[in-house]
Design a protein around this motif. Structure first.
Motif, PDB file in Angstrom:
ATOM      1  N   ASP A   1       0.801  -1.227   0.000  1.00  0.00           N
ATOM      2  CA  ASP A   1       0.000   0.000   0.000  1.00  0.00           C
ATOM      3  C   ASP A   1       0.834   1.279   0.000  1.00  0.00           C
ATOM      4  O   ASP A   1       0.272   2.379  -0.019  1.00  0.00           O
ATOM      5  N   ALA A   2       2.144   1.164   0.032  1.00  0.00           N
ATOM      6  CA  ALA A   2       2.993   2.353   0.148  1.00  0.00           C
ATOM      7  C   ALA A   2       3.215   3.037  -1.197  1.00  0.00           C
ATOM      8  O   ALA A   2       3.408   2.380  -2.223  1.00  0.00           O
ATOM      9  N   SER A   3       3.208   4.372  -1.171  1.00  0.00           N
ATOM     10  CA  SER A   3       3.498   5.173  -2.355  1.00  0.00           C
ATOM     11  C   SER A   3       5.009   5.425  -2.440  1.00  0.00           C
ATOM     12  O   SER A   3       5.781   4.971  -1.588  1.00  0.00           O
ATOM     13  N   HIS A   4       5.419   6.172  -3.445  1.00  0.00           N
ATOM     14  CA  HIS A   4       6.839   6.470  -3.619  1.00  0.00           C
ATOM     15  C   HIS A   4       7.409   7.185  -2.393  1.00  0.00           C
ATOM     16  O   HIS A   4       8.537   6.900  -1.972  1.00  0.00           O
ATOM     17  N   PHE A   5       6.627   8.105  -1.833  1.00  0.00           N
ATOM     18  CA  PHE A   5       7.105   8.896  -0.693  1.00  0.00           C
ATOM     19  C   PHE A   5       6.683   8.317   0.657  1.00  0.00           C
ATOM     20  O   PHE A   5       6.847   8.947   1.685  1.00  0.00           O
ATOM     21  N   PHE A   6       6.099   7.119   0.636  1.00  0.00           N
ATOM     22  CA  PHE A   6       5.736   6.394   1.854  1.00  0.00           C
ATOM     23  C   PHE A   6       4.837   7.211   2.771  1.00  0.00           C
ATOM     24  O   PHE A   6       4.979   7.188   3.997  1.00  0.00           O
ATOM     25  N   HIS A   7       3.888   7.933   2.166  1.00  0.00           N
ATOM     26  CA  HIS A   7       2.918   8.684   2.959  1.00  0.00           C
ATOM     27  C   HIS A   7       2.146   7.714   3.852  1.00  0.00           C
ATOM     28  O   HIS A   7       1.579   6.734   3.386  1.00  0.00           O
ATOM     29  N   GLY A   8       2.114   7.995   5.144  1.00  0.00           N
ATOM     30  CA  GLY A   8       1.414   7.134   6.089  1.00  0.00           C
ATOM     31  C   GLY A   8       2.131   5.834   6.401  1.00  0.00           C
ATOM     32  O   GLY A   8       1.618   5.016   7.174  1.00  0.00           O
ATOM     33  N   GLU A   9       3.304   5.626   5.822  1.00  0.00           N
ATOM     34  CA  GLU A   9       4.024   4.363   6.015  1.00  0.00           C
ATOM     35  C   GLU A   9       5.434   4.578   6.566  1.00  0.00           C
ATOM     36  O   GLU A   9       6.258   3.675   6.539  1.00  0.00           O
ATOM     37  N   LEU A  10       5.708   5.764   7.078  1.00  0.00           N
ATOM     38  CA  LEU A  10       7.057   6.054   7.560  1.00  0.00           C
ATOM     39  C   LEU A  10       7.419   5.255   8.814  1.00  0.00           C
ATOM     40  O   LEU A  10       8.584   4.901   9.016  1.00  0.00           O
ATOM     41  N   VAL A  11       6.424   4.953   9.639  1.00  0.00           N
ATOM     42  CA  VAL A  11       6.688   4.122  10.824  1.00  0.00           C
ATOM     43  C   VAL A  11       7.121   2.734  10.383  1.00  0.00           C
ATOM     44  O   VAL A  11       8.071   2.155  10.934  1.00  0.00           O
ATOM     45  N   TRP A  12       6.440   2.191   9.366  1.00  0.00           N
ATOM     46  CA  TRP A  12       6.824   0.883   8.821  1.00  0.00           C
ATOM     47  C   TRP A  12       8.238   0.939   8.257  1.00  0.00           C
ATOM     48  O   TRP A  12       9.058   0.036   8.504  1.00  0.00           O
ATOM     49  N   LEU A  13       8.549   1.985   7.510  1.00  0.00           N
ATOM     50  CA  LEU A  13       9.884   2.137   6.922  1.00  0.00           C
ATOM     51  C   LEU A  13      10.951   2.138   8.004  1.00  0.00           C
ATOM     52  O   LEU A  13      11.968   1.451   7.877  1.00  0.00           O
ATOM     53  N   ARG A  14      10.703   2.884   9.062  1.00  0.00           N
ATOM     54  CA  ARG A  14      11.682   2.951  10.156  1.00  0.00           C
ATOM     55  C   ARG A  14      11.878   1.571  10.787  1.00  0.00           C
ATOM     56  O   ARG A  14      13.015   1.144  11.046  1.00  0.00           O
ATOM     57  N   LYS A  15      10.785   0.856  11.013  1.00  0.00           N
ATOM     58  CA  LYS A  15      10.884  -0.457  11.645  1.00  0.00           C
ATOM     59  C   LYS A  15      11.650  -1.446  10.773  1.00  0.00           C
ATOM     60  O   LYS A  15      12.420  -2.262  11.287  1.00  0.00           O
TER      61      LYS A  15
END
Length: 207
Positions: free
Chosen positions: A187-201
């Motif tokens: 579900d993540a877009s190029h800029f990871f809108h709303g998914e930055l917590v997932w990216l960090r983890k």
């Protein structure tokens, strides 16, 4: 007392380069460091990009000294955009400065979008231990010459990337001699809108 991040100007290939460094804040000395490259300068990319700062926080939490920087022509960095060629020299200059200032035994290059292209392209010039690429712009630049990633490699990608083809990125990665560890968020877009917590983890679990 914990050390805060500091913004500095260092000498680069075509003038000053603006960097932001945060030394390891853990109680023990760390010899790990990461240099993080930002997205495309001509489309608003800077070291203050949200994905870049998320990557900084993730690596910092793992005990890395982190360095984000502005490519030539961005922010306080002098020079002009150079289509990814001169930007590789910028990255090398930041890495050389870091190694001259600190005793670093484990080095990671990390990049988001255009920054991941620069990081991958600079591998032959930079002796490192690992690389982290987020949404590499396969199809927008010539990735055919990048075919020998001989270090530990993580590729983080969103399935709903609106800038580059997620499928093309996946196909390219699977053709590599040394394949990356792929972390996919449908579900993540190029800029990871709303998914930055997932990216960090993901970064915290991978490094």
């Amino acid at each position: 007392m914990k050390k805060r991040s500091e913004t500095l100007l260092i000498s680069g290939p075509v003038g000053n380069l603006e960097i932001r460094i945060k030394p390891c804040v853990h109680d023990v000395d760390s010899s790990k460091a990461v240099v993080i490259s930002h997205p495309h300068p001509l489309y608003g990319g800077t070291m203050n990009n949200k994905v870049v700062t998320t990557m900084e926080r993730a690596f910092s939490s793992l005990g890395y000294t982190t360095v984000a920087y502005n490519f030539r022509g961005v922010g306080g960095s002098e020079g002009e955009y150079d289509n990814g060629i001169g930007e590789q020299a910028d990255l090398k200059a930041v890495l050389d400065w870091l190694r001259a200032k600190y005793e670093i035994s484990h080095t990671v290059l990390a990049g988001f979008s255009f920054g991941s292209y620069v990081s991958l392209s600079a591998l032959a010039k930079c002796k490192i231990d690992a690389i982290c690429t987020v949404a590499p712009p396969v199809g927008l630049y010539d990735f055919s010459v990048i075919n020998d990633v001989d270090v530990s490699w993580s590729l983080i990608q969103g399935g709903q990337d609106e800038v580059v083809s997620a499928q093309e990125i996946l196909d390219w990665a699977m053709k590599q001699k040394s394949k990356p560890d792929i972390y996919w968020r449908e579900d993540a877009s190029h800029f990871f809108h709303g998914e930055l917590v997932w990216l960090r983890k993901v970064i915290e679990l991978s490094y």
